[in-house]
Structures are given as C-alpha cells and as structure tokens.
Design an enzyme around this catalytic site. Structure first.
Site, short mmCIF file in Angstrom:
data_model
loop_
_atom_site.label_atom_id
_atom_site.label_comp_id
_atom_site.label_asym_id
_atom_site.label_seq_id
_atom_site.Cartn_x
_atom_site.Cartn_y
_atom_site.Cartn_z
N CYS A 115 -14.09 7.84 6.95
CA CYS A 115 -13.91 6.82 7.99
C CYS A 115 -13.12 7.37 9.17
CB CYS A 115 -13.20 5.60 7.41
SG CYS A 115 -12.98 4.24 8.58
N CYS A 126 -5.50 3.43 9.76
CA CYS A 126 -5.76 2.10 9.19
C CYS A 126 -5.01 1.94 7.88
CB CYS A 126 -7.26 1.91 8.98
SG CYS A 126 -7.68 0.34 8.19
N CYS A 132 -1.70 -5.98 -12.11
CA CYS A 132 -1.94 -5.32 -10.83
C CYS A 132 -0.71 -4.55 -10.36
CB CYS A 132 -2.35 -6.35 -9.77
SG CYS A 132 -1.13 -7.64 -9.48
#
Length: 388
Positions: A45, A51, A346
C-alpha cells in the site's frame, strides 16, 4: 541482525536494539540503515507506514504469523504459565475486514477520509486500502462528496462501517441533517450505494435515516438483528477460526455458559443447553430474538460475576471479554468445578494474567489457536482451551 518483532511492531536485534520497519532476518548497518532479509517484503500500500491502519506490511506471512504466535507465547511466559500446544496461526487474507471506523475532516473544500496516522491525530487520506472489504472501500470516495455538503469547515466526523446481510451498515458520528436538502442527500446516497442502513449521531445517539428492511448479521445460521455500532468479529473467516476452536473446546458438553456473549457469535454455534450473559441490553435482546431457546440474561459480569455455585451447573464455559480481560469472573471460575473452559481474547497480556489464575487453581492450558484478523496490525486474538 533482527531476531524478532516487538509488541509495537519494531524489529529487535539480539543486542536489544529497536529498529522501526525491520523484519526478522534484516541486517542493521552501523549507520542505522536496514538491509532487507528474506522475510522483508515490499509493502503493498502507498499509505504505509504513515497510515495507522497497518504497522507490519513489511513482514511476509511467515514472519507475521510468527509475530502473532510470539505475542501470545511471550505474554504467557511473563506470567510463568507453561506453554501449551499451539495450533497453526490463522491469518485473515487481505481485503477481508468487514467492519472499520474511519475518521473524516473538512479542510477548505477538501474532505479527508481514512485512518489516523500512527501516534497522531492527522488523517491519512485513503486512496487505496488492502485490508477493507471492497464493499467498504467503495464508499470512501462517495463519502468525501457527501461530507463536503454536511461538514462545517475544520470539523471532524467518525464514519463506522459494517458489512451486514443487507449491505453496508453506515453510521456517521458528528454530523446532523437539519435541512430538507441534507435529508434528501442522505436518502439519495443510501439508495445509490444500496446501503443496508444509514444512521447519524449528532451527539444524542444513533438515529436511523435509512433502513428499507431490518438489518441483520447471520451468526450460526441465524439472522441476528444488528444494533447500532454493535461488536462483531473483524473478519468472517477469523470468526470461523475462533468459533471452530471454541466448538472443539466445548464438544460434548450438555450445558454451556457463554459469558460476555455479545450478539451470540459463539452461543449460536454451540450444541446443548446454552446460557448467555451480556451487559449490552441491545445485544442481549438481539440474541433472544434470533434464538429464543437460548437463555440470555442482561448481566454486567464486571459488576456481578457468576459465582462458583452458579458456574458448577455447567459442563463448559465460554468467555470472550473485552481487552481488559475478566479477572473477577476468572477468580470465580478458578474455584469452580467446571471441567472445560474456552477463553477467547483480543489482548494476550490480560489473557495471560487470567490464565495464570486458572492454572494456579488446577486448570491446564491445553491448546491456543492464534488468530490474526487485523492483518498487518499489532492487534492479536486467540482462542484457548483449559481443562480441569
């Protein structure tokens, strides 16, 4: 030479030096430059590494899978928990993320839409994305045009997208539609892009502006009503990997408790008699509507954990707590006679803390399934199996 990748994504040498954007096997020159090794790939990307959506696009799949596994193993080792068997790491493929929260800001005539840059409030204006489902990314440019008519100068908004059964469920926070023209623009946008639902939140909670038919998400073969901004596993294939691991842990149990049940990701995939506890009233009602045979209770397990007497009625317990883990509930579990526990997490750090409590009270951590749903990020998930 880089020997591992640290929790925040930096490469680490044998001598303990942290090097940004380095992969295992890279060589670090005396001037600090990095000579790419066999596991260093060209990031796909153009927005990487600015980002904040990805931190590890420079790792190939082998080294990225190793990072996911090592995060869990290191957390367990830090808590002195014996390492269990590890299943192969499951990595979600590129362009599979079905939910995302993007930031938007109007600067002059421009509207920026994208993830915020790493450790910054600046928005990386998204022109391509290799993690989002195509249905979500296709809305980014049209959203720029829509928000150009709705966002005041220098104002920001948050765009939350979830791919539901009926199409994209879009929630825009920080904007209002107070004029007829704005209302018409929203309706036209929703129709043109075949949205499942379009909602706005101007600070008083989500308000539905477009929903031709009730929005659902299918879990365990059942269409579940989807509340606004409800939690959902990030990718469909990652959900399958976690569900299969939980099913293997609870296989054969006639009575099962699903704690922190959410919309029923696991409860709706379990056999036997299932009790589900969930603090979100909307999620609990959605689960009840999807399968009334599940006994679903609106219960905040942080404030009112199930006690050992309640837990002893079950042959297996599933828990999938938020990132903080479930220390209070696990202390009750540790003193119970429940023979099997499936723990979905998580956060390897809070999981390892809770695992230490269970192991100290006679449970054995048998197997861990590492899951990398948030491809190329440092976010790691897992499903673990305990037995007593």
């Amino acid at each position: 030479m880089i020997v591992r990748v640290a929790a925040r994504g930096e490469g680490v040498t044998a001598g303990g030096r942290f090097v940004p954007l380095a992969a295992p096997g890279d060589l670090v020159e005396s001037d600090g430059s990095v000579l790419p090794g066999p596991h260093h790939q060209v990031p796909p990307c153009r927005h990487f590494p600015e980002c904040g959506g990805c931190q590890l696009q420079h790792l190939d799949d082998e080294s990225y899978a190793g990072f996911v596994r090592d995060r869990i193993a290191s957390a367990l080792a830090a808590q002195h928990v014996p390492l269990p068997d590890f299943a192969p790491v499951h990595l979600s493929p590129p362009n599979s993320r079905r939910r995302a929260s993007l930031s938007a800001q109007r600067i002059g005539k421009r509207v920026l839409v994208g993830f915020k840059q790493e450790r910054s409030n600046r928005i990386e204006d998204m022109r391509e994305c290799h993690i989002l489902r195509p249905e979500l990314f296709a809305l980014v440019d049209p959203l720029r045009r829509l928000l150009a008519t709705m966002l005041p100068e220098r104002r920001s908004a948050t765009v939350k997208m979830t791919l539901a059964d009926q199409g994209v469920d879009l929630l825009i926070e920080g904007v209002s539609a107070d004029t007829l023209a704005a209302v018409e623009a929203l309706t036209e946008f929703a129709q043109e892009h075949s949205l499942g639902r379009l909602s706005l939140d101007d600070g008083l909670g989500p308000q539905t502006r477009w929903e031709p038919v009730p929005v659902t998400i299918t879990l365990g073969g059942a269409p579940v009503p989807l509340p606004h901004d409800a939690f959902l596993q990030a990718t469909a294939d990652g959900e399958v990997a976690l569900v299969q691991a939980v099913q293997a842990s609870a296989d054969g149990a006639a009575t099962i408790a699903d704690l922190f049940a959410g919309l029923g990701t696991f409860a709706l995939n379990l056999k036997g008699r299932v009790y589900a506890a969930e603090a979100s009233r909307d999620a609990m009602l959605a689960l009840k509507a999807a399968r009334p045979t599940i006994f679903a209770e609106h219960r905040d397990l942080y404030r009112r954990s199930l006690g050992t007497a309640e837990l002893d009625r079950f042959e297996a317990v599933v828990l999938d707590p938020p990132r903080a883990g479930a220390e209070a509930q696990v202390r009750e579990l540790a003193g119970s006679s429940v023979p099997r526990i499936a723990y979905v997490s998580c956060n390897p750090a809070s999981f390892a803390r809770d695992a230490r409590l269970l192991v100290a009270c006679g449970y054995r951590l048998e197997r861990v399934t590492p899951v990398g749903q948030f491809r190329w990020s440092t976010h790691v998930e897992l499903a673990a199996s305990f037995r007593k």
